[in-house]
Scaffold this active site. Structure first.
Site, mmCIF file in Angstrom:
data_model
loop_
_atom_site.group_PDB
_atom_site.id
_atom_site.type_symbol
_atom_site.label_atom_id
_atom_site.label_comp_id
_atom_site.label_asym_id
_atom_site.label_seq_id
_atom_site.Cartn_x
_atom_site.Cartn_y
_atom_site.Cartn_z
ATOM 1 N N LYS A 312 23.079 -3.666 7.985
ATOM 2 C CA LYS A 312 24.085 -4.492 7.336
ATOM 3 C C LYS A 312 24.011 -5.887 7.920
ATOM 4 O O LYS A 312 23.860 -6.054 9.132
ATOM 5 C CB LYS A 312 25.488 -3.906 7.555
ATOM 6 C CG LYS A 312 25.681 -2.509 6.979
ATOM 7 C CD LYS A 312 27.090 -2.008 7.224
ATOM 8 C CE LYS A 312 27.276 -0.611 6.638
ATOM 9 N NZ LYS A 312 28.662 -0.112 6.849
ATOM 10 N N VAL A 318 21.175 -3.380 3.330
ATOM 11 C CA VAL A 318 19.788 -3.068 3.011
ATOM 12 C C VAL A 318 19.646 -1.547 2.934
ATOM 13 O O VAL A 318 20.071 -0.828 3.844
ATOM 14 C CB VAL A 318 18.825 -3.629 4.085
ATOM 15 C CG1 VAL A 318 17.384 -3.332 3.699
ATOM 16 C CG2 VAL A 318 19.028 -5.129 4.240
ATOM 17 N N LYS A 332 17.494 -5.055 -0.623
ATOM 18 C CA LYS A 332 18.620 -5.853 -0.129
ATOM 19 C C LYS A 332 19.548 -6.148 -1.295
ATOM 20 O O LYS A 332 19.151 -6.779 -2.278
ATOM 21 C CB LYS A 332 18.125 -7.143 0.520
ATOM 22 C CG LYS A 332 19.268 -8.116 0.834
ATOM 23 C CD LYS A 332 18.921 -9.085 1.940
ATOM 24 C CE LYS A 332 19.089 -8.448 3.284
ATOM 25 N NZ LYS A 332 19.047 -9.399 4.389
ATOM 26 N N ASP A 427 17.378 -18.575 11.329
ATOM 27 C CA ASP A 427 18.038 -17.456 12.010
ATOM 28 C C ASP A 427 16.997 -16.565 12.677
ATOM 29 O O ASP A 427 16.896 -15.372 12.389
ATOM 30 C CB ASP A 427 18.886 -16.651 11.029
ATOM 31 C CG ASP A 427 19.883 -15.732 11.754
ATOM 32 O OD1 ASP A 427 20.189 -16.005 12.928
ATOM 33 O OD2 ASP A 427 20.338 -14.748 11.151
#
Length: 624
Positions: A312, A318, A332, A427
């Site tokens: 998550k 996912v 996803k 990220d």
């Protein structure tokens, strides 16, 4: 039951059309000609990464194969296999794919000549064979490609003269023959954009016929046409005027170019990276991106059962899925299916993400969209994320952790410096680095943040990322760059060493906040064994440990301009240039240290304290 006459005729016509279309592609033995042609191409190539493994000579049609795109009539119209380290040669059987419109094979290691059979592809519009090792002469048959608009043969080893037939390609808009071994004169190319630099034997003396292609004059002009008709005195004056004009033109171009460079440096102090909010982009070419039906993915995931959830994240869950052909996938499901705003925009942005093709990047199989759903389909990674494997059993050994670091670095290097358009991840963390069957690192979720932020301005006010991984300049300004990713990669290296999440660093030693200062202090005191994951039980190389810590500290320097590029990071991880870079960094730190400066503890404390960022920061996506 008898069918009315009109309906019977329509059924007969439909059957005849289907029969004739299908049989037009079949040999007398019932084998699809396009399958045969593609298998011939596969046989002549060396495919080290198995990207063509699902090409099956017994298949009825090739439209489900990797890197192959078909028309609605199931005819092969695109073959795109860029940057896959292919070698071998290009088979003449490619000439039997007579419906091809796009051939993209750039950035491989393919050798041998271009097969003259390419000249039979009358519908071909794009041909890109750049950055390979093709040799021999450019076949004159390419001049028969009257529909060709885009031709790149640069950075190969072609020799001989440029074929005169290339002058017949009236539709050609872009032609790049640079950096080969071509010689002799150049025909009058009609392309709007044309480059032949880096061929020193082209017009070597300047006296060859048809040398206008090497001048700064417009390509439609013939420099020799007026000279023969003038008396010798006027011819001499004419030549002097031309020389003066060329010199003046060159000087103006140099000044203009210098001014343009200064202007661009002032306006763009960093590389321009792809952001999908730019709605006006060049045409893109896809390999084999599939549009899935929602029902197909519902069946694959058992109607998105909670039992099938792999992870998550901030953008949604996912799910593990099994397609009807047995292929394992990760689906996803984006949280807000209505937030994207338009089918065309969503498809365009997904296609942009699919352009990044590299062995260390997660491949996008396809997508699904309905008025209420947006789903992305990826291959299933059997070993999960690095974050989950660091917590699981068996323990990741030291050698595997090094390979993961190098693989993730190469994936980011491709996004930053080799992919076109270039992409910032924003990220980088252990949860977004996935592992395949062989624990090869695969960078996931690149571009997805931008996919969902396309309505935002370039400088975002809501910082997106994960606590402990956010670069200081991104937190303070909202401005991301490639150096934002470099910072995150440095934290990832420390995660691999410690086996812990960024915010867990030092908790066993009652260390809270100022995490990077703590790591520096341990490095200075030569107590790096404190950092190492206890599960490794001293099974690691002390010298390699110090080197990786140094790379991590270089990547996480406070000022983004002091951090290395990913190309430098990869070279250092491979054992090249770390000592020099580290020494230069230490010298710079000593020279710039001033009593009134904030300590790095003060600067970093807000970045590593759990409580300070939990409200502001949000995950781009969690583990899959």
């Amino acid at each position: 039951m008898r069918m009315p006459g009109g309906e019977a005729v329509l059924c007969f016509v439909a059957f005849f059309w289907f029969w004739s279309t299908t049989n037009a592609l079949l040999s007398p033995k019932g084998v699809n000609f396009e399958v045969q042609a593609l298998m011939g191409i596969k046989a002549s190539l060396v495919d080290p990464h198995g990207i063509l493994d699902n090409w099956d000579g017994d298949a009825v049609d090739p439209c489900s194969w990797n890197m192959v795109t078909c028309s609605p009539e199931n005819l092969v119209i695109s073959l795109g296999i860029p940057s896959q380290n292919l070698s071998g040669t290009l088979s003449p059987s490619i000439g039997n794919l007579t419906n091809l419109q796009t051939v993209v094979l750039q950035n491989n290691n393919i050798t041998g000549p271009i097969p003259s059979e390419l000249g039979k592809l009358s519908k071909l519009e794009t041909l890109d064979l750049s950055d390979n090792f093709f040799n021999g002469e450019i076949p004159p048959s390419l001049g028969h490609l009257r529909s060709l608009q885009y031709l790149r043969l640069n950075n190969n080893s072609f020799a001989g003269e440029c074929p005169e037939t290339l002058a017949n390609m009236a539709q050609l808009a872009f032609l790049d023959l640079s950096n080969n071994n071509l010689s002799g004169p150049v025909p009058r190319i009609l392309a709007k954009s044309f480059s032949i630099v880096g061929n020193p034997l082209v017009c070597a003396t300047g006296k060859e016929k048809n040398c206008h292609g090497m001048t700064l004059m417009p390509m439609s002009m013939n420099l020799n046409s007026t000279d023969d008709a003038l008396p010798s005195s006027r011819r001499k004056a004419h030549k002097m005027a031309i020389a003066f004009g060329l010199s003046l033109g060159c000087l103006c171009l140099i000044v203009l170019g210098f001014g343009l460079v200064l202007w661009r440096r002032h306006k763009h102090k960093q590389k321009a990276f792809f952001d999908v909010k730019d709605r006006h982009h060049e045409e893109v070419y896809l390999g084999n991106l599939k549009r899935f039906q929602l029902r197909e993915l519902q069946i694959a995931t058992n109607n998105f059962s909670n039992k099938n959830i792999l992870g998550k994240g901030g953008f949604g869950n996912v799910y593990k899925g099994v397609l009807h052909d047995g292929t394992l996938v990760a689906v996803k499901r984006l949280k807000d299916g209505n937030a994207i705003g338009g089918e065309i925009q969503f498809q365009t942005e997904v296609e942009m993400i699919s352009l990044a093709v590299h062995r260390n990047l997660l491949k996008l199989y396809g997508f699904c969209m309905t008025p209420t759903e947006r789903l992305l389909v990826y291959p299933y990674m059997s070993n999960g994320s690095v974050a989950s494997r660091l917590k699981g059993k068996p323990v990741l050994d030291w050698g595997t952790r090094k390979q993961i670091a190098l693989g993730a670095g190469r994936g980011l290097l491709y996004l930053h410096e080799q992919c076109d358009p270039k992409i910032i991840h924003r990220d980088v963390k252990a949860a977004n680095i996935l592992l395949d069957d062989y624990c090869e690192a695969v960078v996931g979720d690149f571009g997805l943040a931008k996919l969902l932020d396309h309505q935002d301005s370039h400088v975002t006010t809501a910082v997106r990322g994960t606590v402990g991984h956010i670069a200081p300049e991104y937190l303070s300004t909202g401005q991301s760059s490639e150096k934002t990713d470099v910072f995150g990669f440095g934290i990832l290296l420390l995660e691999l060493i410690t086996g812990q999440r960024a915010l867990e660093f030092g908790k066993s030693a009652n260390q809270k906040g100022a995490m990077l200062d703590w790591v520096r202090k341990i490095h200075q005191e030569k107590k790096l064994e404190i950092l190492v994951d206890k599960d490794l039980r001293n099974n690691y190389d002390r010298i390699e440990l110090e080197e990786i810590v140094q790379v991590a500290l270089l990547c996480t320097q406070y000022l983004p301009g002091h951090r290395p590029k990913m190309s430098e990071v990869v070279r250092m991880l491979e054992g090249d240039g770390l000592a020099e870079k580290w020494e230069a960094s230490q010298s710079a730190d000593t020279a710039k240290c001033k009593p009134h400066e904030l300590s790095s503890s003060d600067r970093y404390s807000d970045l590593t304290d759990d409580s300070s960022l939990l409200v502001q920061a949000m995950e781009l996506s969690g583990p899959r």
